[in-house]
Scaffold this motif. Structure first.
Motif, mmCIF file in Angstrom:
data_model
loop_
_atom_site.group_PDB
_atom_site.id
_atom_site.type_symbol
_atom_site.label_atom_id
_atom_site.label_comp_id
_atom_site.label_asym_id
_atom_site.label_seq_id
_atom_site.Cartn_x
_atom_site.Cartn_y
_atom_site.Cartn_z
ATOM 1 N N ILE A 1 49.320 -18.079 139.211
ATOM 2 C CA ILE A 1 50.835 -18.176 138.809
ATOM 3 C C ILE A 1 51.523 -17.157 139.910
ATOM 4 N N VAL A 2 52.375 -17.818 140.458
ATOM 5 C CA VAL A 2 53.230 -17.151 141.626
ATOM 6 C C VAL A 2 54.505 -16.453 141.149
ATOM 7 N N ALA A 3 55.096 -17.118 140.012
ATOM 8 C CA ALA A 3 56.155 -16.588 139.459
ATOM 9 C C ALA A 3 56.097 -16.829 137.946
ATOM 10 N N PRO B 1 46.102 -22.098 135.065
ATOM 11 C CA PRO B 1 46.990 -20.838 135.565
ATOM 12 C C PRO B 1 46.271 -19.623 135.479
ATOM 13 N N SER B 2 46.406 -18.881 136.380
ATOM 14 C CA SER B 2 45.873 -17.440 136.430
ATOM 15 C C SER B 2 46.872 -16.456 137.033
ATOM 16 N N ILE B 3 47.188 -15.456 136.331
ATOM 17 C CA ILE B 3 47.914 -14.491 136.870
ATOM 18 C C ILE B 3 47.167 -13.028 137.740
ATOM 19 N N ILE B 4 45.851 -13.350 137.366
ATOM 20 C CA ILE B 4 45.097 -12.392 138.058
ATOM 21 C C ILE B 4 44.485 -12.695 139.357
ATOM 22 N N PRO C 1 40.217 -20.620 139.192
ATOM 23 C CA PRO C 1 41.086 -21.267 138.283
ATOM 24 C C PRO C 1 41.023 -22.956 138.509
ATOM 25 N N ILE C 2 40.437 -23.340 139.402
ATOM 26 C CA ILE C 2 40.253 -24.767 139.797
ATOM 27 C C ILE C 2 38.809 -25.108 139.357
#
Length: 781
Positions: free
Chosen positions: A404-406, A564-567, A582-583
């Protein structure tokens, strides 16, 4: 006499042989008699051996020996427990010593925020009203004032659950929970549980009950980062602990069972039902214990808590980032360590973690700018009350890495606690249609007429057309198209471009709604509690921008699942906690995923997103796929789209600014209604074309869809792939709105020959010379 002697010999085990038997008969009779005697002796010897064998086993496993062994083991266990009791001291309190600030970083390693001081203030039990004290006893341990500090049944159950891998024990007393909170840790091991038992017995003997209760309510975790009743009273009700009512105390007591699930501000419908039931349970127990008058109890109403207070440093989008990072880390702690959600939450809060996020500073700044320029700058709450109810949420994901880039969670975390990027209480509407097509392709589904479903398959686009099952029976579902427009015979490609509800309703039944939901789950949606109903073809379930970004990222990644991962990384005390990749695995075939992508390019080039995306001057030739969505009663509007290297889902949600319930978006910014092709697509384009790379082509393994540039178009001789329940209208019932939306951008065609796949000029062909579809060997003639 001979037989009597023989019988006595057998009874003595054959120790004495019977004398020869006289025979008064013939020699042959005597021989027969002697043979019988020999046989009886042999049988006696066999019985003797069997009897002696049984006697050996019985001598080894006598009931006396078994009982003696059991008693010996019991004595040994008691002795071991006594030794353990004698050698195990009450340790020093360590709860506060373990509390450290968490550090959150951007993907480049720069510090985003520090989340720091433990929210705890110790209060004396005398400051807490006696009825409020009793709410905790009624909730957790009715025998608290009379028990020895332990629940042996609960301990046995906990040990069994630990040994069998079932996780958390049940039935702990208040004393045990206090010991666990104040002296020990949350590890689910046999050693820790035995220590808990021993220390609880000692604490109960050496500490007054009121001191134990005070310790318990001052060390327990209540959610929202609040430890202890004073912090909880302030956070949930904005009062000191001494000012709590019985109703409020009962809520806080109920909250301890599952703080993250029972916090009213973020609880699901089920969570709210559970905490309400728990609250009632607490008060009813107080009545049974004689601590509360029933007449007073009957007049009590549920005390709704206040919105959460936000810690300093969480303003803007930072609070949304950190909240999501905590949720994802806690989920992995639960999965890997077998602890409960609430134990995981307590484990993460202020525990010295350094968490690096995947958020890219430049992309994040561009996303926030896009929301401001394309939406919030056009809202005027003073002029239009509806403008106060508009909430935007977005999530942007790299399809190759799952990062998650944004993310956009709302205008400000300090003003709107719920993250719009992660909320699942609004319908994704027509952004669900690609999932139906993916299910059809993945399962090689056919129409009612036996034709393979693909981009060029013909369906009836009549509004309110009744869906029929495989037997030709109406299923009681006939959805209306946007503006009640009728399209007649159209290809699946055109149906996706124009977002024609009637087509996808029938397609969902053709495929089988169980298979549609199964494909949705594989792609990343939460469909576990949904029944396979045709109404879900309209996207009437709940979903979040993060979930929909994951679904479309999986399509963009050629069918390999993207979660989707923010970490980016998480480490505590110098040890990195391994987060999952995440994949994931291939969840649908590449051909199915790529065909959906190909079809979705048509939505941008010749469909509901054409004005906002295809005609955007900043597009610069980039190839784009995507889908708009507008929910029933205009309560939400979506655009989820992607380039080969970036997937972004944008949602607009109507939320009443006072009640936080769902509201309609009609008249937002002075427009008649909000559609997915409007604000959501405009935000998407302003963001994506400002940050996306120059990779302009999708690498697609398909021969179908708008991206393939087909050369065939339906003709007047074409026959729908299933028999319509009503005669299709040749013209739309009314002229569609020109507002970019699910509504077609042009007036629907009046003949099937004009409903051509994207990119084709419609050329009338005489019925007698109508060719087969070269791209769909199963297509209609």
């Amino acid at each position: 006499m001979g037989r009597a002697e023989e019988r006595r010999a057998r009874q003595r085990g054959g120790r004495r042989a019977a004398p020869p038997t006289r025979s008064s008969g013939t020699p042959s009779e005597g021989l027969a008699t002697g043979g019988r005697a020999a046989a009886r002796k042999a049988a006696a010897r066999g019985k003797k051996g069997t009897k002696n064998g049984k006697s050996g086993i019985r001598r080894l496993f006598t009931w006396k020996k078994i009982l003696g062994t059991f008693l010996g083991l019991c004595l040994l266990g008691i002795g071991a427990f006594i030794v353990l009791y004698l050698v195990t001291p009450i340790p020093s309190a360590n709860a506060d010593a373990k509390r450290q600030s968490n550090i959150y970083e951007y993907s480049d390693g720069s510090v985003m925020a520090r989340e720091g001081d433990t929210n705890r203030e110790i209060v004396d039990l005398s400051e807490v009203p006696k009825p409020v004290q009793r709410t905790f006893v009624a909730a957790e341990n009715k025998t608290f004032y009379t028990d020895a500090g332990v629940d042996f049944k609960g301990i046995a159950r906990g040990l069994f659950n630990t040994l069998s891998g079932k996780g958390k024990q049940g039935g702990s007393t208040i004393t045990q929970q206090y010991v666990k909170n104040y002296y020990l840790d949350q590890d689910q091991t046999v050693t820790r549980k035995l220590k808990e038992l021993v220390i609880s017995l000692k604490v109960d003997r050496e500490t007054p009950k009121d001191d134990i209760l005070a310790g318990y309510i001052n060390t327990s975790y209540y959610g929202r980062g609040a430890y202890g009743i004073q912090a909880a009273a302030q956070d949930y009700y904005r009062v000191d602990a001494g000012k709590l009512s019985v109703e409020q105390g009962a809520y806080l007591a109920a909250l301890l069972q599952a703080p993250s699930q029972y916090d009213w501000a973020v609880a699901s419908k089920t969570g709210k039902e559970l905490v309400t039931a728990r609250w009632n349970y607490v008060l009813d127990n107080m009545v049974k214990q004689g601590w509360l008058d029933k007449s007073k109890r009957d007049k009590m109403t549920f005390p709704f808590p206040k919105e959460p207070k936000v810690a300093p440093g969480m303003e803007g989008q930072k609070g949304y980032f950190i909240k999501l990072a905590k949720q994802q880390l806690e989920k992995q702690l639960v999965a890997k360590e077998g602890i409960t959600q609430d134990q995981a939450e307590a484990r993460v809060e202020n525990s010295g973690w350094t968490i690096t996020l995947n958020i890219d500073k430049k992309k994040q700044a561009q996303l926030e700018k896009a929301v401001k320029t394309q939406l919030t700058s056009q809202l005027d709450p003073k002029k239009r009350s509806v403008d106060r109810n508009v909430q935007a949420g977005a999530a942007s994901v790299d399809p190759k890495t799952g990062k998650i880039v944004a993310l956009y969670g709302g205008t400000d975390y300090t003003k709107h606690y719920i993250s719009n990027a992660n909320r699942t209480d609004y319908q994704p509407a027509s952004t669900f249609k690609p999932v139906i097509l993916a299910a059809a392709l993945e399962n090689a589904s056919e129409t009612q007429g036996g034709k393979a479903i693909g981009a060029n398959t013909i369906y009836d686009g009549t509004s309110k057309r009744q869906v029929v099952d495989s037997n030709g029976n109406k299923v009681g579902f006939g959805p209306e198209n946007e503006d009640d427009a009728n399209y007649g015979k159209v290809t699946v490609q055109t149906a996706m471009n124009k977002s024609i509800n009637s087509v996808f309703a029938q397609m969902g039944v053709d495929v089988g709604m169980d298979k549609v939901l199964e494909t949705a789950t594989k792609l990343g949606m939460d469909t576990g509690k949904l029944r396979p109903l045709p109404a879900y073809t309209l996207g009437t379930m709940g979903a979040s921008p993060i979930q929909m970004a994951g679904v479309y990222a999986t399509l963009d990644n050629h069918g390999k699942q993207v979660t989707p991962s923010i970490i980016k990384s998480a480490e505590q005390g110098g040890t990195e906690f391994q987060m999952p990749d995440p994949i994931g695995e291939q969840v649908i075939s590449r051909e199915a995923a790529d065909t959906v992508t190909s079809v979705l390019t048509g939505v941008v080039d010749d469909g509901t997103a054409k004005k906002s995306v295809q005609q955007n001057p900043a597009r610069d030739g980039r190839k784009v796929a995507g889908k708009t969505g507008t929910s029933d009663d205009n309560k939400s509007a979506w655009f989820t789209g992607y380039t080969p290297d970036l997937v972004t889902s944008v949602g607009l949600f109507g939320e009443d600014h006072k009640t936080h319930g769902q509201s309609k978006l009609y008249n937002t910014a002075g427009l008649d209604r909000v559609n997915g092709g409007g604000f959501p697509a405009e935000i998407w384009a302003a963001y994506t074309f400002g940050v996306a790379g120059k990779n302009t082509k999708f690498d697609l393994d398909t021969d179908q869809g708008a991206a393939v540039q087909p050369t065939w178009t339906p003709t007047p001789s074409a026959t729908p792939s299933e028999t319509p329940s009503e005669t299709p209208s040749e013209t739309p019932s009314e002229t569609p709105s020109e507002t970019p939306s699910e509504t077609p951008s042009e007036t629907p065609s009046q003949s099937p020959s004009q409903s051509a796949p994207t990119g084709q000029q419609s050329t009338p062909v005489a019925p007698s010379t109508s060719p087969l579809n070269p791209f769909d060997p199963n297509g209609d003639q």
